[in-house]
Structures are given as structure tokens and as C-alpha cells.
Design a protein around this motif. Structure first.
Motif, PDB file in Angstrom:
ATOM      1  N   VAL A  20      37.039  39.975  37.863  1.00 42.05           N
ATOM      2  CA  VAL A  20      37.501  40.266  39.225  1.00 42.05           C
ATOM      3  C   VAL A  20      36.266  40.442  40.108  1.00 42.05           C
ATOM      4  O   VAL A  20      35.354  41.202  39.773  1.00 42.05           O
ATOM      5  CB  VAL A  20      38.366  41.539  39.261  1.00 42.05           C
ATOM      6  N   GLU A  21      36.246  39.684  41.186  1.00 39.78           N
ATOM      7  CA  GLU A  21      35.089  39.710  42.085  1.00 39.78           C
ATOM      8  C   GLU A  21      35.562  40.002  43.505  1.00 39.78           C
ATOM      9  O   GLU A  21      36.456  39.327  44.025  1.00 39.78           O
ATOM     10  CB  GLU A  21      34.337  38.373  42.037  1.00 39.78           C
ATOM     11  N   ARG A  22      34.987  41.002  44.117  1.00 40.24           N
ATOM     12  CA  ARG A  22      35.387  41.430  45.452  1.00 40.24           C
ATOM     13  C   ARG A  22      34.373  40.928  46.482  1.00 40.24           C
ATOM     14  O   ARG A  22      33.174  41.220  46.369  1.00 40.24           O
ATOM     15  CB  ARG A  22      35.500  42.949  45.505  1.00 40.24           C
ATOM     16  N   ILE A  23      34.842  40.189  47.470  1.00 39.01           N
ATOM     17  CA  ILE A  23      33.981  39.597  48.499  1.00 39.01           C
ATOM     18  C   ILE A  23      33.891  40.552  49.675  1.00 39.01           C
ATOM     19  O   ILE A  23      34.906  41.048  50.180  1.00 39.01           O
ATOM     20  CB  ILE A  23      34.543  38.241  48.958  1.00 39.01           C
ATOM     21  N   LYS A  24      32.691  40.792  50.139  1.00 32.32           N
ATOM     22  CA  LYS A  24      32.468  41.729  51.231  1.00 32.32           C
ATOM     23  C   LYS A  24      31.644  41.038  52.323  1.00 32.32           C
ATOM     24  O   LYS A  24      30.932  40.075  52.063  1.00 32.32           O
ATOM     25  CB  LYS A  24      31.743  42.978  50.721  1.00 32.32           C
ATOM     26  N   GLY A  25      31.777  41.558  53.538  1.00 33.71           N
ATOM     27  CA  GLY A  25      30.993  41.028  54.654  1.00 33.71           C
ATOM     28  C   GLY A  25      31.748  40.078  55.540  1.00 33.71           C
ATOM     29  O   GLY A  25      31.192  39.565  56.522  1.00 33.71           O
ATOM     30  N   GLY A  26      33.003  39.799  55.242  1.00 31.71           N
ATOM     31  CA  GLY A  26      33.776  38.887  56.073  1.00 31.71           C
ATOM     32  C   GLY A  26      34.393  37.763  55.279  1.00 31.71           C
ATOM     33  O   GLY A  26      34.566  37.851  54.054  1.00 31.71           O
TER      34      GLY A  26
ATOM     35  N   HIS B  72      28.412  38.866  50.666  1.00 28.58           N
ATOM     36  CA  HIS B  72      27.981  39.208  49.304  1.00 28.58           C
ATOM     37  C   HIS B  72      29.217  39.643  48.526  1.00 28.58           C
ATOM     38  O   HIS B  72      30.315  39.763  49.081  1.00 28.58           O
ATOM     39  CB  HIS B  72      26.925  40.302  49.311  1.00 28.58           C
ATOM     40  N   SER B  73      29.044  39.851  47.247  1.00 25.95           N
ATOM     41  CA  SER B  73      30.205  40.213  46.417  1.00 25.95           C
ATOM     42  C   SER B  73      29.773  41.148  45.301  1.00 25.95           C
ATOM     43  O   SER B  73      28.584  41.280  44.995  1.00 25.95           O
ATOM     44  CB  SER B  73      30.858  38.951  45.843  1.00 25.95           C
ATOM     45  N   GLU B  74      30.786  41.788  44.695  1.00 31.45           N
ATOM     46  CA  GLU B  74      30.552  42.672  43.561  1.00 31.45           C
ATOM     47  C   GLU B  74      31.663  42.465  42.548  1.00 31.45           C
ATOM     48  O   GLU B  74      32.776  42.069  42.906  1.00 31.45           O
ATOM     49  CB  GLU B  74      30.498  44.125  44.040  1.00 31.45           C
ATOM     50  N   VAL B  75      31.343  42.704  41.292  1.00 40.48           N
ATOM     51  CA  VAL B  75      32.300  42.472  40.211  1.00 40.48           C
ATOM     52  C   VAL B  75      32.666  43.797  39.554  1.00 40.48           C
ATOM     53  O   VAL B  75      31.923  44.777  39.587  1.00 40.48           O
ATOM     54  CB  VAL B  75      31.735  41.498  39.155  1.00 40.48           C
ATOM     55  N   LEU B  76      33.842  43.764  38.948  1.00 42.21           N
ATOM     56  CA  LEU B  76      34.364  44.950  38.283  1.00 42.21           C
ATOM     57  C   LEU B  76      33.893  44.972  36.829  1.00 42.21           C
ATOM     58  O   LEU B  76      34.035  43.981  36.110  1.00 42.21           O
ATOM     59  CB  LEU B  76      35.894  44.945  38.343  1.00 42.21           C
ATOM     60  N   GLU B  77      33.297  46.045  36.423  1.00 43.58           N
ATOM     61  CA  GLU B  77      32.864  46.222  35.032  1.00 43.58           C
ATOM     62  C   GLU B  77      33.593  47.411  34.421  1.00 43.58           C
ATOM     63  O   GLU B  77      33.934  48.369  35.126  1.00 43.58           O
ATOM     64  CB  GLU B  77      31.351  46.439  34.968  1.00 43.58           C
ATOM     65  N   PRO B  78      33.853  47.422  33.130  1.00 41.77           N
ATOM     66  CA  PRO B  78      33.480  46.360  32.181  1.00 41.77           C
ATOM     67  C   PRO B  78      34.366  45.127  32.331  1.00 41.77           C
ATOM     68  O   PRO B  78      35.506  45.207  32.777  1.00 41.77           O
ATOM     69  CB  PRO B  78      33.716  47.034  30.817  1.00 41.77           C
ATOM     70  N   VAL B  79      33.800  43.978  31.960  1.00 47.78           N
ATOM     71  CA  VAL B  79      34.532  42.723  32.035  1.00 47.78           C
ATOM     72  C   VAL B  79      35.564  42.677  30.927  1.00 47.78           C
ATOM     73  O   VAL B  79      35.258  42.938  29.759  1.00 47.78           O
ATOM     74  CB  VAL B  79      33.571  41.527  31.902  1.00 47.78           C
TER      75      VAL B  79
ATOM     76  N   THR C  56      38.515  33.769  37.281  1.00 49.49           N
ATOM     77  CA  THR C  56      38.081  34.855  38.155  1.00 49.49           C
ATOM     78  C   THR C  56      39.077  35.042  39.289  1.00 49.49           C
ATOM     79  O   THR C  56      39.590  34.060  39.835  1.00 49.49           O
ATOM     80  CB  THR C  56      36.683  34.560  38.748  1.00 49.49           C
ATOM     81  N   ALA C  57      39.342  36.273  39.624  1.00 49.22           N
ATOM     82  CA  ALA C  57      40.147  36.592  40.798  1.00 49.22           C
ATOM     83  C   ALA C  57      39.204  37.042  41.902  1.00 49.22           C
ATOM     84  O   ALA C  57      38.515  38.060  41.766  1.00 49.22           O
ATOM     85  CB  ALA C  57      41.154  37.684  40.473  1.00 49.22           C
ATOM     86  N   PHE C  58      39.139  36.246  42.983  1.00 51.83           N
ATOM     87  CA  PHE C  58      38.359  36.635  44.154  1.00 51.83           C
ATOM     88  C   PHE C  58      39.252  37.477  45.058  1.00 51.83           C
ATOM     89  O   PHE C  58      40.315  37.030  45.491  1.00 51.83           O
ATOM     90  CB  PHE C  58      37.877  35.403  44.928  1.00 51.83           C
ATOM     91  N   LEU C  59      38.826  38.678  45.364  1.00 57.10           N
ATOM     92  CA  LEU C  59      39.584  39.554  46.243  1.00 57.10           C
ATOM     93  C   LEU C  59      38.918  39.613  47.611  1.00 57.10           C
ATOM     94  O   LEU C  59      37.703  39.801  47.706  1.00 57.10           O
ATOM     95  CB  LEU C  59      39.653  40.965  45.652  1.00 57.10           C
ATOM     96  N   ILE C  60      39.721  39.436  48.645  1.00 55.45           N
ATOM     97  CA  ILE C  60      39.232  39.515  50.018  1.00 55.45           C
ATOM     98  C   ILE C  60      39.960  40.658  50.711  1.00 55.45           C
ATOM     99  O   ILE C  60      41.190  40.698  50.731  1.00 55.45           O
ATOM    100  CB  ILE C  60      39.469  38.189  50.774  1.00 55.45           C
ATOM    101  N   ASP C  61      39.205  41.574  51.291  1.00 56.67           N
ATOM    102  CA  ASP C  61      39.777  42.715  51.993  1.00 56.67           C
ATOM    103  C   ASP C  61      39.106  42.807  53.364  1.00 56.67           C
ATOM    104  O   ASP C  61      37.919  43.096  53.467  1.00 56.67           O
ATOM    105  CB  ASP C  61      39.545  44.002  51.199  1.00 56.67           C
ATOM    106  N   LEU C  62      39.883  42.530  54.405  1.00 56.24           N
ATOM    107  CA  LEU C  62      39.343  42.553  55.764  1.00 56.24           C
ATOM    108  C   LEU C  62      39.576  43.884  56.463  1.00 56.24           C
ATOM    109  O   LEU C  62      39.237  44.029  57.633  1.00 56.24           O
ATOM    110  CB  LEU C  62      39.978  41.432  56.601  1.00 56.24           C
TER     111      LEU C  62
END
Length: 854
Positions: A109-115, A87-94, A127-133
Motif C-alpha cells: 500500500v502506497e500513499r501519494i502526497k503533495g497533490g 512524493h509517497s510513503e509505503v505501509l510497513e510491514p509489507v 500495489t494499492a495507490f491511495l490518494i487523499d486530497l
């Protein structure tokens, strides 16, 4: 000024052309490249700076004139992902945000979570997809972030890794500027059938659509279901199969045939059959339709699959290139697989510090995928690592995909899940085999063939001879022989009165076969394999090398020579049990000639054939298998005469049998008997032809059942179709276990099977033979009774028919009834008539002409 190609297409300039926005004035002015000081991005993870808090997410500089101090927070996004748990979440305000030094801007900016996802959407806004493991299971995986993303993703991408480019410094990951490299990637597209359904290709694919994904999977399943659903389709597929590839046959000048093909190559001739391709026509293929196809006549429309769903990723494009396997064309021709390009473009920003398990992905706006998301055919690195642990736990030597799946350790590691539950790509046996092969390659750096066997031999030379297993490797031209013995087991050759030998055929895959030497170890009431020899030729010279090596290594290991009762004083071996392979018998004789002691054997002028007449015992079961092939050519009595050849008692009886064969004038029977009459053969089958003593003949087995049984025992415990090195290592483990059990039994007196003495085995054999004879007699008696019943019923029908034809005198009414016109008169015609027998199925009375006791 050098352009920042990480965020724009190499050919596009302008605010709308790149991944984000590009400062066109700077590009056109040719100003100096940016320095590390140009990057002003700070952390967006809410952990850095005085303003950080539970919801304060970022202090990224705004390019919209915002002062950047308004509170920011992460909220769930509406992006649809195809992976469970992602799933993912976005940074507000846009707002518009700067990624690299005034050149790469994003609006979201959208942060991907869960793997790590298997699929990424193409955003419609920058959009910038951010992945943090960090803190996840994936963080434990080795490798750089862009490599991990590629390992998990199903799409195929290509492009420069950015390792040789200048390194922009971004603070988007940790709040402080860190050097990153830019991996610029272009989508590699897909390969698809030229008749692919237009609803699948080409398309514009931005968001991930679960329904569209399911539609493609369903269409592919339906294509496989319909592939051979009609005779026309199956015939067309067979036509395509026989027209694929080229014939390998070469004429006397070394030229290939190069002709067209049907069930056999058109160059096939009765006097030139070798290597030409030929095919049996399978069930379901219509021969008339097949002829039409070869005559280029179209087949009716039922042969067509008008559209296709075969789409494969570019990573397997080379294997899928060529023709589509589905039948589409009425003339039997194959549809082509076509490469479909895709314009999707992205940049992955990867910290050069490999301990930072983060990445940023930015897609170029406006360039969607031109193809749908394909099934999860590629296992992720996480899934492959889990499967690697399963392989390791199951044992790498000799393991197969099936053995790993069935291993109890696999169920423990997967916590009761199936491989498909872990990742759908692991359902594919080829994907499983790749992991297994990789582990075997690490374990066997010299390979699993002859080079690997040489490495095993070199390692064993460092051990004491009592601990070695690979004792010798001999190479004579193209002939290669490998000698493997467990020292404890091979020593049994000095105790036995007979050993048996034969190739195993199944256990080793490739040019080598295993030659298994077995015996009965009376001390522990068990059959034992005492040696295994691997060889790649089956000719007289090779078998001589095998037995020369056997003699040499037995002497080196045990300190004693092999000794035969008939050839040497004090010899213990009375016979060698084999099948009827002539080269084996000849090579064995050539080798054992050197063991002859004339003063003991009385063989003053020894030859190979003479030596074998004193020690050879050929398996009677193998002999009778050849007789079975002649069953249709002879009567029952003649068949029994053929089967009783091993029991002929004199040369006169052999001569009479030879004359009888000549009188039969059957080429097949004559060829069979001439094979037995040649040197080395008949003397091992018929006692009167052998020069073995009557005592030795009586004491030794007339079959090689022990050898055949040990083939099965070895295959069961080690598996079949092994590489040479794995066959040797798996057999070594088994032989060591058998040797340890043998030594323990000799030490403790406790046997694995105490009810296996000669008395026990003779009792079981006698009971078995008696039972078989009794059942045979019972079947014969029942068959005779059935025949008698049929004959009696036939006689009754004839009697009834005959009586109906007899007319009595006319009655007063002028009627002339038949003598058997009623059931009563029919019963009266049978004299004497038997008692009725009730049928259990119908509960009605049934009558038969004779009384039968069952």
C-alpha cells in the motif's frame, strides 16, 4: 459466481492473472455474489479504532495468517515521481492485504502526497495507490475523484465508469464501510510516426525514468531543429505541403478539379483561376529538387531524417492522424502516423460520497506501458482553474491569450510566476484558448455571432431608448445590417458640418465588417466615433439600407432628422467624406434622395448622382494612393501632373488631361482615369465638377484622416479580430467612456486636450508642411552637390589619364617620363588647385576639384 472484474483482466483467471490475487475456486464454483458484509477492510490512515496512534497506520486484515495486531507505520518510499512536490510513503510491514471481499489482494500500500500526479508508475508487485486530497488545494476542485485524476494525468485511458455496476463497500478510506464504484480503465496508447526511433517505441515502461523523459524531450527538440536544416529537407516539406488536401475549384457543372498540384493546381487556366490552389515557392526551396520530386525521382540522402521522435498522446491522435510532418523519405512521400496500443490496465475505486476526497488505484501486475511518458502537454485542472481566474480578472469580453498574459492582474494572481512555471501545458496557446473559449461560451450562451447579437438587441429593448446601444438589426435575404449607437454621441450629427464613413476591415472576424461614422466635435476639440454599423455585404442595396437605417434611428434616438445644408432648409451637414468605393456612393445617394427639398436645393428632378454632387467629398489621400501605382510608367513631370489632377480648375483642363491620357496609350493609366470619369467619382474629387458651394468646399476636409485615425483609436482600445458580439460589446464600453468624458467636458469646461483647437491644429500643420518642404529642399540640394562632386572627380580622372599619355622630349639618359608620372606633376596639372580638406577618419589630406560648403 459473478467475477470481480475490477481486479482482474476480463480474460484472465488465476492468482497471477489479476490486479491482485483472485480466488479461482470461487470463480469456477459459480457461487453467489459477494455482499456488503464480505468486505472486512478497515482504515489505514491511523485515525480510527482503539489502536490508532501517530504511527499506527492500519488494521487491514492480513491474508498471510498474520493476526493484524503488529504495529504498522508509514515510511518514505523509493518510488520516483516526475512532478515537483509529489512524493509517497509505503505501509510497513509489507504483507498481503485484502481490498475487496477475498478477490482483490495487494502486497503493498502506497500513499501519494503533495497533490495529484501527472504520471503514475506501473508497480512490479500488486500495489494499492491511495490518494487523499483532504486539506489540500486540490480538494477545492469540483468533480469526482476519477475525473480529477484524469484531468491531471497525461496518459489517456478509456473504459467503463462503473456507475451502473454493483457497489463494493470498502473501509480503506474512512475506517467504516462506504460504497464505492469501480472505474475500469485501459490505456489508450499513443500515436507515433512509423519511423519512430525504436528506443522509444515499443518498450516496457514500469518505473518513471526522468532520464528517459529528458531523452525524449531532447530528441523532439532536435527533430524540430533539423526539420528544415537543409535545402533538401525544406524542399521536401514544401512538396508535402502542396500535395496535402484537395483543390476546391469547381467547373461550370459543379465538378471539382481533382487534379494533381504543383505551384498551382494542374487544372488552373488563364480563363479559370478562381478557387484553384496556388503557392509561391518560399526562399530556401530548390526548384530543381522540387521538379525531381514531382517526377518521382529520389532526392539525395541529406533530405532524410532516418528516425523520428514524433509521439503524441491518444487524446490528440485524431488531429495527428495521417502523415508525419517531418521529411523522412527521399521520394518526398510522407511517413504515416501509426496507432500504438498499450496493454496497461487499472481500476480506480471512488467513494460514491463526493465529499470524500479520496481514491484507490490498483494496476494489473505484469502489464507495463508500451510507450514512454510524454511531455506535459495537457494542463492540469488546477492549472486551468488558475488560468480561468486570470481570464476572469482580465475581462472576458474581447480578451485574447496575449491580453491575458500581459494583464497586470495576471501577474498578481500568479504571484509573479509565468504561465509555464504554473504548468508547462499552459505554454501552449491552444490550451489557453480552450479555457478562454469555455468562459466566453458561458458568458454568451447564444453564441458570439448573429444569434448572440440578436440576444443583445432583445436585452436592449428592455432599456429606455437613451440607454440602448444596439438599436436595430435588419435582415434582407442574405444581407444583414446591425445598427449600434451611443445616444449621446450620435446626437453630434446635428452639430457637425461634416461626417466621414468607411469600413474598418480589421476589428471583426468572420462575415461581418464594421462601418464607422466619425466627426470632429469642435466643442471638446476631439475626433469622435458617432456610430458603428455592422454589415456583411458591400453592394449598392446594402449601403442604401445602411443610410436608410441611419436616418430612421437618428430620428428615433434624437427626435430630429438628419439635415444637409445643400438639400434642406436649416441643414447643418455640408459634406460626407468617403473613399472612392462606388457602391457606397451610389447607395448613399439612393438613400439621401428622399431628403431633398426642391424649393431649397433647386434640384427639381433629383437623382442619386445629382444629390451626391452636392454633398460628396472624396478623400484626396485615397486618390493619390492610386497614382503611386503608376509611378513606374511615367516621368517625374508626368507623375506630378497625375498627382495634381484634384486641382484642375475647369472642364477645359479636364478635357486636356483626358486627351493627354489617350496619347500615353497606356492601358493601366487609361483604366485608372476611366474609373475616375464615371458617375459619382470625379465630382467628389475636383471642385469644378462638384455642385457644392465654394464655401462648403472650403470649410470641409479634403481627406478622411479623422476616420482613419479613429479606426486606429478603436483598434488600440478594443483589439482586432473579434467575434461579432465581442466587437459590439467592446465598442459599447469604449463609446460609453467617450460619451461620459464628452458630457463631463461640457459640464466642467475642462478638455482632455485643450491645445487642440483649430488654431493649434493649423499651426502644427503649417509647421509640419514647412518642415517637410525644408527637408525636401535640403535633400535635393545635397543630392545636387553629390552629383557635382562625382562629376568633378570624373573630370579629374579624365585629365590625369590624358596627361599621362603625353610624352616629353627625351632626356640625356634617353628616358621619356610621363607628364603626370608623379604626385607633384599631377597636382600641378590642376589649375587652380583647391585647399586641402582633412579626413576625420584617416587624418590625411584629401583633395577635391571644387570647394563645397555643407
Amino acid at each position: 459466481m459473478e467475477r470481480d472484474t475490477a481486479c482482474s483482466s476480463p480474460t484472465a483467471v488465476g492468482s497471477d492473472a489479476g490486479l491482485g490475487e483472485v480466488d479461482e475456486d470461487l470463480v469456477l464454483a459459480g457461487s453467489t455474489p459477494n455482499t456488503d458484509d464480505d468486505d472486512e477492510i478497515r482504515s489505514i490512515d491511523g485515525d480510527v479504532g482503539e489502536e490508532s496512534g501517530s504511527e499506527a497506520g492500519s488494521d487491514i486484515n492480513s491474508v498471510d495468517g498474520d493476526d493484524g495486531e503488529m504495529e504498522e507505520r508509514w515510511v518514505p518510499s523509493n518510488t520516483v515521481w516526475l512532478d515537483e512536490g509529489i512524493h509517497s510513503e509505503v505501509l510497513e510491514p509489507v504483507r498481503k492485504m485484502q481490498i475487496t471481499a477475498k478477490r482483490c489482494h495487494v502486497q503493498r500500500v502506497e500513499r501519494i502526497k503533495g497533490g495529484l500526479p501527472s504520471y503514475f508508475p506501473i508497480p512490479r508487485v500488486s500495489t494499492a495507490f491511495l490518494i487523499d486530497l483532504t486539506g489540500t488545494e486540490c480538494a477545492k476542485l469540483t468533480g469526482e475523484m476519477d475525473r480529477l485524476i484524469a484531468d491531471h494525468e497525461q496518459e489517456s485511458w478509456y473504459g467503463a465508469t462503473g456507475k451502473s455496476d454493483n457497489k463494493p463497500q470498502l473501509s480503506i478510506f474512512t475506517g467504516t464501510k462506504i460504497p464505492c464504484r469501480r472505474n475500469r480503465q485501459y490505456c489508450a496508447g499513443v500515436t507515433a510516426c512509423e519511423r519512430v526511433d525504436p528506443s522509444f517505441l515499443p518498450i516496457e515502461c514500469y518505473e518513471l525514468d526522468p532520464d528517459a523523459f529528458c531523452d525524449l524531450v531532447e530528441a523532439q527538440i532536435n527533430s524540430r531543429v533539423q526539420e528544415a536544416s537543409t535545402v533538401e529537407r525544406k524542399t521536401t516539406i514544401f512538396f508535402q505541403v502542396v500535395n496535402t488536401g484537395a483543390c476546391l475549384a469547381r467547373d461550370n457543372n459543379g465538378k471539382r478539379d481533382g487534379c494533381t498540384h504543383f505551384v498551382s493546381c494542374s487544372g488552373w487556366k488563364p480563363n479559370w483561376r478562381d478557387d484553384h490552389r496556388s503557392y509561391n515557392i518560399p526562399n530556401g526551396v530548390d526548384e530543381e529538387l522540387l521538379i525531381k520530386l514531382f517526377e518521382s525521382a529520389p532526392v539525395e540522402g541529406k533530405s532524410l531524417m532516418s528516425t523520428c521522435s514524433r509521439i503524441v498522446p491518444s487524446r490528440v491522435g485524431l488531429r495527428a492522424s495521417g502523415n508525419c510532418k517531418y521529411p523522412h523519405n527521399p521520394d518526398g512521400s510522407s511517413s504515416k502516423m501509426v496507432k500504438h496500443k498499450c496493454k496497461a490496465y487499472r481500476t480506480i475505486f471512488v467513494p460514491t460520497d463526493k465529499t470524500i476526497r479520496m481514491a484507490c488505484i490498483i494496476y494489473k501486475v505484469g502489464l507495463a506501458h508500451s510507450h514512454p511518458a510524454l511531455p506535459l502537454s495537457k494542463p492540469s485542472k488546477t492549472a486551468k482553474e488558475l488560468y480561468r481566474r486570470c481570464v476572469e480578472a482580465a475581462g472576458i469580453v474581447g480578451t485574447t491569450a496575449r491580453s491575458v498574459e500581459q494583464a497586470p492582474s495576471t501577474q498578481l494572481i500568479l504571484q509573479g510566476k509565468s504561465l509555464g512555471d504554473v504548468h508547462p501545458g499552459l505554454l501552449n496557446r491552444r490550451a489557453q484558448q480552450k479555457v478562454i473559449d469555455k468562459e466566453k461560451a458561458k458568458m454568451f450562451p447564444k453564441g458570439r455571432g448573429l444569434e448572440g447579437a440578436l440576444a443583445l438587441y432583445d436585452a436592449d429593448q428592455e432599456l429606455p431608448i437613451s440607454e440602448r446601444y444596439v438599436h436595430g438589426i435588419e435582415i434582407h435575404g442574405s444581407t444583414k445590417v446591425i445598427f449600434t449607437f451611443n445616444p449621446t454621441l450620435i446626437a453630434l450629427i446635428h452639430e457637425t458640418i461634416q461626417f466621414e464613413s468607411d469600413g474598418t476591415f480589421k476589428r471583426v472576424e468572420g462575415e461581418f465588417d464594421e462601418y464607422e461614422l466619425t466627426t470632429w466635435a469642435s466643442g471638446i476639440n476631439s475626433a469622435v466615433t458617432i456610430g458603428r454599423i455592422y454589415f456583411n455585404r458591400k453592394n449598392r442595396a446594402t449601403y442604401k439600407a445602411i443610410y436608410d437605417g441611419l436616418q430612421k434611428h437618428v430620428g428615433m434616438i434624437t427626435g430630429q432628422p438628419i439635415r444637409f445644408h445643400a438639400l434642406q432648409k436649416g441643414g447643418n451637414i455640408r459634406a460626407v467624406g468617403t473613399d472612392m468605393e462606388l457602391a457606397e456612393l451610389q447607395g448613399m445617394g439612393d438613400s439621401f434622395v428622399a431628403l431633398n427639398e426642391p424649393e431649397h436645393s433647386k434640384i427639381l428632378d433629383p437623382t442619386s448622382e445629382e444629390i451626391m454632387k452636392h454633398i460628396s467629398k472624396i478623400c484626396i489621400t485615397h486618390f493619390k494612393r492610386g497614382v503611386h501605382d503608376l509611378r513606374s510608367l511615367v516621368s517625374n513631370d508626368e507623375y506630378n501632373r497625375l498627382m495634381n489632377v484634384p486641382y484642375l480648375e475647369s472642364e477645359i483642363a479636364i478635357s486636356e488631361f483626358t486627351e493627354w491620357v489617350k496619347q500615353k496609350k497606356s492601358k493601366k493609366i487609361s483604366d485608372w482615369w476611366n474609373h475616375k470619369l464615371q458617375a459619382f467619382i470625379l465630382s467628389g474629387i475636383i471642385q469644378c465638377r462638384s455642385k457644392m458651394s465654394a464655401e462648403s468646399w472650403a470649410l470641409t476636409n479634403s481627406t478622411t484622416n479623422i476616420n482613419e485615425g479613429m479606426h486606429s483609436f478603436t483598434n488600440k482600445h478594443t483589439g482586432t479580430k473579434k467575434s461579432l458580439v465581442e466587437a459590439i460589446l467592446s465598442a459599447r464600453k469604449l463609446d460609453n467612456e467617450v460619451a461620459a468624458r464628452l458630457l463631463l467636458s461640457k459640464k466642467t469646461g475642462i478638455l482632455k486636450n485643450p491645445a487642440n483647437s483649430i488654431y493649434d491644429r493649423m499651426t502644427r500643420n503649417a509647421t509640419r508642411h514647412s518642415s517637410a518642404a525644408r527637408k525636401k529642399a535640403e535633400v535635393s540640394r545635397l543630392n545636387q552637390q553629390i552629383a557635382n562632386c562625382k562629376k568633378s572627380l570624373s573630370d579629374i580622372r579624365k585629365q590625369k589619364t590624358s596627361r599621362r599619355s603625353v610624352r616629353e622630349e627625351s632626356s640625356s639618359s634617353g628616358r621619356v617620363p610621363s607628364a603626370s608620372s608623379s604626385a607633384k606633376s599631377a597636382r600641378q596639372s590642376a589649375s587652380p588647385y583647391p585647399a586641402p580638406i582633412y579626413s576625420e577618419s584617416s587624418n590625411r589630406k584629401c583633395y577635391i576639384a571644387t570647394s563645397i560648403k555643407f
